[in-house]
Design an enzyme around this catalytic site. Structure first.
Site, short mmCIF file in Angstrom:
data_model
loop_
_atom_site.label_atom_id
_atom_site.label_comp_id
_atom_site.label_asym_id
_atom_site.label_seq_id
_atom_site.Cartn_x
_atom_site.Cartn_y
_atom_site.Cartn_z
N CYS A 72 0.73 -1.29 -0.10
CA CYS A 72 -0.12 -0.11 -0.01
C CYS A 72 0.77 1.29 0.08
CB CYS A 72 -1.04 -0.11 1.11
SG CYS A 72 -1.89 1.45 1.30
N ASP A 99 21.76 -1.15 -18.11
CA ASP A 99 21.36 -2.40 -17.34
C ASP A 99 20.48 -3.28 -18.09
OD1 ASP A 99 20.94 -4.41 -15.22
OD2 ASP A 99 20.19 -2.76 -14.05
#
Length: 437
Positions: free
Chosen positions: A202, A349
């Site tokens: 949350c 990456d």
């Protein structure tokens, strides 16, 4: 005088760029912005409605669906449909397409460019598609990026059109008093499940979100004991089919589309939401949706005699999983060409490929997989780790790798990452010249 000079130099730069075979999408804007630092703000002030489309995946398809539908209904727009979605490219679009009659701008904007561009332009509405891991070496973690976006767009009077099913997107509701939600009903479609989750915590209290229904990844119907929950959607897909093209039921209206991939249902719904909020009715939207075909490497289809192909950009795990799922929906044999570059625009990456579900390829009927790009060998290793027991061919030249798929009878599934897209698409256009696309 400064504005006039900026515009004319930009137009000359566009002509020169195209004369040497380049697209000329960013250079005109770069030059104009150096001559007149306020050029974008000045041109934007002449437009009544400015719509920004952002998010990790689906920006281009959503933007192009909106743009095509408006044009199909004879509405003049400014639209950066060539995909240049940073400040210079957006400036170029305004310079090249502004006319006294043009009162709507449809602008795809890169997530990382939002803070910079909003210093110059305040859109009337923004639609967000989703947030997934994508080139985090550019933006940092998703939580940081979403918080930065929320801070940038707060208190500007922007109407936000939010994907209610993505908790990352839904948390942007703190940034505006005017929110419109779109989403998908539970059980509208059985998406393939993935082990990859961005975050199911949350954003308010940090507790684990409770899910009543999951469409895929973190996308679904959720709630938290603190009160954060999936909001009721104003525009909603109740059901849809894909075989492989979409047949959507949105707010009890049917749309028979020419785009493939179940993940594109959300992009179509995002576009629908924008168009309805701009005042278009169902019939005018249908005129656009049912005549739209992709020509930009997003679920683009090719056919010549008995040979077929489809290309779809994948630049993160969610995009790769969606592209690999296309093969599962196609009957018969397939041949894959997958490209991985690590150029600056791709993100250096490339470890995200280890979060993509290449293991699903072992269930498909595949003649061969051709890996290409600057990191072709890393793709080869990833496929070996996935125990995909089909011939894996390394060809670092993207043009040659793509052309090689024509040696096989099966349906070609072409999956490039960002800087691989242009050469792979160019070669497919050559290979299928004279056919259908």
């Amino acid at each position: 005088m400064r504005q006039w000079t900026a515009i004319h130099l930009a137009k000359l730069a566009r002509k020169a760029s195209r004369a040497v075979g380049k697209r000329g999408t960013d250079l005109p804007g770069q030059i104009a912005r150096k001559v007149d630092t306020d050029i974008l703000r000045k041109l934007a002030e002449q437009v009544d409605d400015i719509v920004f489309i952002s998010g990790t995946n689906g920006k281009t398809t959503t933007s192009n669906l909106i743009g095509h539908t408006l044009k199909a209904n004879n509405i003049q727009i400014i639209h950066n449909n060539e995909g240049a979605n940073m400040a210079a490219g957006i400036t170029s679009a305004f310079i090249m397409q502004s006319t006294p009659k043009t009162k709507i701008a449809v602008i795809e904007i890169d997530e990382g460019s939002i803070p910079r561009v909003l210093k110059e332009v305040t859109p009337s509405m923004m639609v967000f598609t989703n947030f997934f891991r994508d080139q985090m070496d550019r933006f940092g973690e998703i939580d940081i990026m979403v918080n930065n976006i929320a801070e940038t767009i707060s208190n500007k009077g922007i109407k936000l059109l939010l994907n209610a099913d993505d908790p990352f997107v839904s948390r942007l509701k703190i940034a505006s008093d005017t929110i419109v939600y779109y989403g998908m009903k539970a059980h509208a479609h059985e998406f393939e499940q993935s082990t990859m989750n961005e975050s199911r915590y949350c954003p308010n209290c940090g507790r684990l979100l409770q899910y009543d229904y999951i469409h895929y990844n973190q996308i679904g119907h959720y709630h938290c004991q603190c009160g954060f929950k999936r909001e009721q959607a104003k525009y909603e897909i109740s059901s849809f089919d894909v075989a492989p093209f979409l047949y959507l039921n949105i707010n009890d209206e049917k749309y028979d589309m020419k785009i493939a991939g179940d993940f594109n249902a959300y992009n179509a719904l995002a576009a629908y939401t924008v168009l309805r909020e701009l005042g278009l009715n169902e019939q005018t939207i249908k005129n656009g949706f049912e005549t739209y075909t992709s020509d930009n490497g997003r679920m683009q289809y090719f056919k010549k005699e008995r040979k077929e192909a489809m290309i779809n950009l994948a630049k993160n795990p969610a995009g790769m999983n969606a592209s690999l799922s296309v093969g599962e929906q196609l009957e018969g044999e397939k041949v894959y060409v997958i490209s991985l570059n690590d150029n600056a625009a791709d993100g250096r990456d490339t470890s995200w490929i280890y979060d993509a579900d290449f293991e699903k390829l072992s269930k498909q009927q595949i003649e061969a997989i051709i890996v290409t790009g600057t990191r072709a060998e890393e793709l080869q290793l990833r496929l070996k780790l996935a125990e995909v027991e089909v011939p894996i061919i390394v060809e670092r030249d993207i043009y040659k790798a793509t052309a090689k798929t024509m040696d096989y009878k099966g349906f070609t599934v072409a999956i490039p990452n960002y800087t691989s897209l242009a050469p792979m698409l160019e070669q497919l256009n050559r290979s299928f010249e004279g056919g259908q696309s």
